[in-house]
Motif scaffolding. Structure first.
Motif, mmCIF file in Angstrom:
data_model
loop_
_atom_site.group_PDB
_atom_site.id
_atom_site.type_symbol
_atom_site.label_atom_id
_atom_site.label_comp_id
_atom_site.label_asym_id
_atom_site.label_seq_id
_atom_site.Cartn_x
_atom_site.Cartn_y
_atom_site.Cartn_z
ATOM 1 N N ARG A 181 1.129 -1.611 0.381
ATOM 2 C CA ARG A 181 -0.416 -0.451 0.155
ATOM 3 C C ARG A 181 0.564 1.158 0.006
ATOM 4 O O ARG A 181 0.288 2.219 -0.367
ATOM 5 N N GLY A 182 1.681 0.884 0.373
ATOM 6 C CA GLY A 182 3.025 2.532 0.225
ATOM 7 C C GLY A 182 3.399 2.738 1.356
ATOM 8 O O GLY A 182 3.613 3.740 1.427
ATOM 9 N N GLU A 183 3.077 2.340 2.349
ATOM 10 C CA GLU A 183 3.219 2.288 3.274
ATOM 11 C C GLU A 183 4.474 2.807 4.090
ATOM 12 O O GLU A 183 5.328 1.986 3.838
ATOM 13 N N ASP A 184 5.092 3.769 5.241
ATOM 14 C CA ASP A 184 5.598 3.435 6.084
ATOM 15 C C ASP A 184 6.175 1.880 6.757
ATOM 16 O O ASP A 184 5.800 2.490 8.020
ATOM 17 N N ILE A 185 7.224 1.063 6.369
ATOM 18 C CA ILE A 185 6.916 -0.236 7.033
ATOM 19 C C ILE A 185 8.102 -0.693 7.734
ATOM 20 O O ILE A 185 8.568 -1.354 8.316
ATOM 21 N N THR A 186 8.675 0.770 8.681
ATOM 22 C CA THR A 186 9.894 0.204 9.195
ATOM 23 C C THR A 186 9.652 -0.549 10.192
ATOM 24 O O THR A 186 10.524 -2.004 10.680
ATOM 25 N N ARG A 187 9.051 -0.155 10.713
ATOM 26 C CA ARG A 187 8.955 -0.802 12.792
ATOM 27 C C ARG A 187 8.404 -2.274 12.352
ATOM 28 O O ARG A 187 8.099 -2.922 12.810
ATOM 29 N N LEU A 188 7.467 -2.064 11.951
ATOM 30 C CA LEU A 188 6.128 -3.366 11.475
ATOM 31 C C LEU A 188 7.730 -4.584 10.719
ATOM 32 O O LEU A 188 6.892 -5.555 10.514
#
Length: 381
Positions: free
Chosen positions: A310-317
């Motif tokens: 979805r183009g989200e910021d996923i660094t933490r996830l």
């Protein structure tokens, strides 16, 4: 047993294809290659023909244009059959291709991505150094722009998958504006390029995928080898590792499910004290606990994969998925493997090798203590 299945029909078709390929081609080759550390040239060539290397490369550059969810399912299936083969695949498709997709010029994309998608060229990702592992910004490799407009590379990279077979390398080096990224593309496999030397490193696990050191002793790259803007290298590296961490999480789960399935089958045929091992409630509960934890880890991988698509910021996830999945795989892989008894140490059976192949997932793509740090820094995001 059947684990979580994709709901998307296109992804399901790919998974079914990989499973068939795994049973008919990968499994027999694993038996003849892995213990001796032979590189699976014929299998890699077939993977190229099947389009697996181009799974996430956009269609306009010769790929299938699928997303992270599809890549995670393929990673799990490849690792189930042969973890080394998964690493060959992901180093090419994720670590080498993605930075070019992310930051490459149109000329770089058109000239390199189709070859990576077809498996005609293998790629590698040269970030880690002897004294710069988790602390990537402390790297000592340098790239200096001379008066003639050429980048001069000096330094050493280590633990680089595919380098002995690669003709594409994503290289990170310090320049006057900080860490920058470069792409080396040579028609000659093994990074056969002036003033570049590749040394093979022998491993005790994951033996069939190459592990190498790369030495740059004044190697000259054209100015257009710069990937993105000068000084953007660290950002490119970290965005690439976000996806890489999800893929390694999926690899770990693939390896754990293999041990689960084989250990479960063994307990249902092995008799002790006049009854099957499986009839012992303690053993049933151990497998129930393992299943619950492996399924939960996979759900987190799917959440991270879908968020990236979805183009989200996923660094933490992504860090959470990598941390949970690899720790879960190692915990339950080692626990369930004990049910093989003495046969786990017999040389002509693969149980110990498959168990030990899980261990490096705790380290590569960022050691798990680094994942704790990444997650903690972003708890207020």
């Amino acid at each position: 047993m059947r684990w979580q299945e994709p709901r998307n029909e296109e992804v399901r078709a790919v998974v079914d294809m990989v499973r068939t390929f795994g049973k008919e081609v990968v499994e027999p080759t694993y038996a003849t290659h892995e213990d001796e550390g032979k590189f699976p040239d014929a299998v890699v060539e077939e993977m190229g023909k099947l389009g697996l290397f181009g799974l996430t490369i956009p269609e306009e550059y010769g790929g299938s244009g699928m997303g992270t969810v599809a890549a995670s399912y393929v990673a799990r299936e490849l690792a189930y059959f042969w973890p080394s083969l998964h690493l060959i695949w992901t180093a090419n498709s994720s670590l080498a291709a993605y930075p070019i997709q992310l930051a490459g010029t149109e000329e770089q994309k058109e000239s390199i991505l189709p070859a990576l998608a077809r498996g005609e060229a293998l790629g590698c990702y040269a970030l880690t150094e002897p004294n710069a592992g988790s602390d990537a910004q402390s790297m000592q490799t340098t790239a200096e722009l001379n008066e003639g407009g050429w980048w001069i590379l000096r330094g050493t990279k280590t633990f680089i998958t595919n380098a002995r077979r690669a003709s594409v390398a994503i290289i990170f080096a310090h320049t006057r504006k900080g860490v920058s990224a470069f792409v080396l593309y040579t028609k000659n496999p093994g990074l056969d390029y002036p003033h570049v030397t590749v040394r093979h490193m022998h491993k005790r696990v994951l033996k069939s995928c190459d592990f190498c050191e790369i030495y740059f002793d004044g190697a000259t790259l054209p100015q257009e080898a710069l990937l993105g803007e000068e000084g953007q290298g660290f950002s490119i590296a970290m965005k690439t590792l976000d996806g890489g961490r999800i893929n390694i999480a999926a690899q770990a789960i693939g390896m754990a499910t293999r041990i689960f399935d084989e250990a479960l089958a063994y307990t249902r045929t092995r008799e002790q004290f006049g009854k099957l091992l499986w009839e012992n409630q303690k053993i049933q509960f151990d497998f129930a606990e393992a299943y619950a934890n492996i399924a939960a880890a996979w759900a987190l991988i799917m959440e991270a994969s879908a968020a990236r698509d979805r183009g989200e910021d996923i660094t933490r996830l992504a860090s959470a998925a990598k941390l949970v999945a690899t720790e879960t795989a190692w915990r339950f892989g080692t626990k369930l493997a004990t049910y093989f008894g003495g046969s786990i140490v017999v040389e002509d059976l693969p149980h110990l090798a498959r168990m030990m192949d899980i261990f490096p997932t705790l380290i590569y793509e960022g050691a798990n203590n680094i994942q704790h740090m990444v997650i903690a820094k972003r708890l207020n995001d």
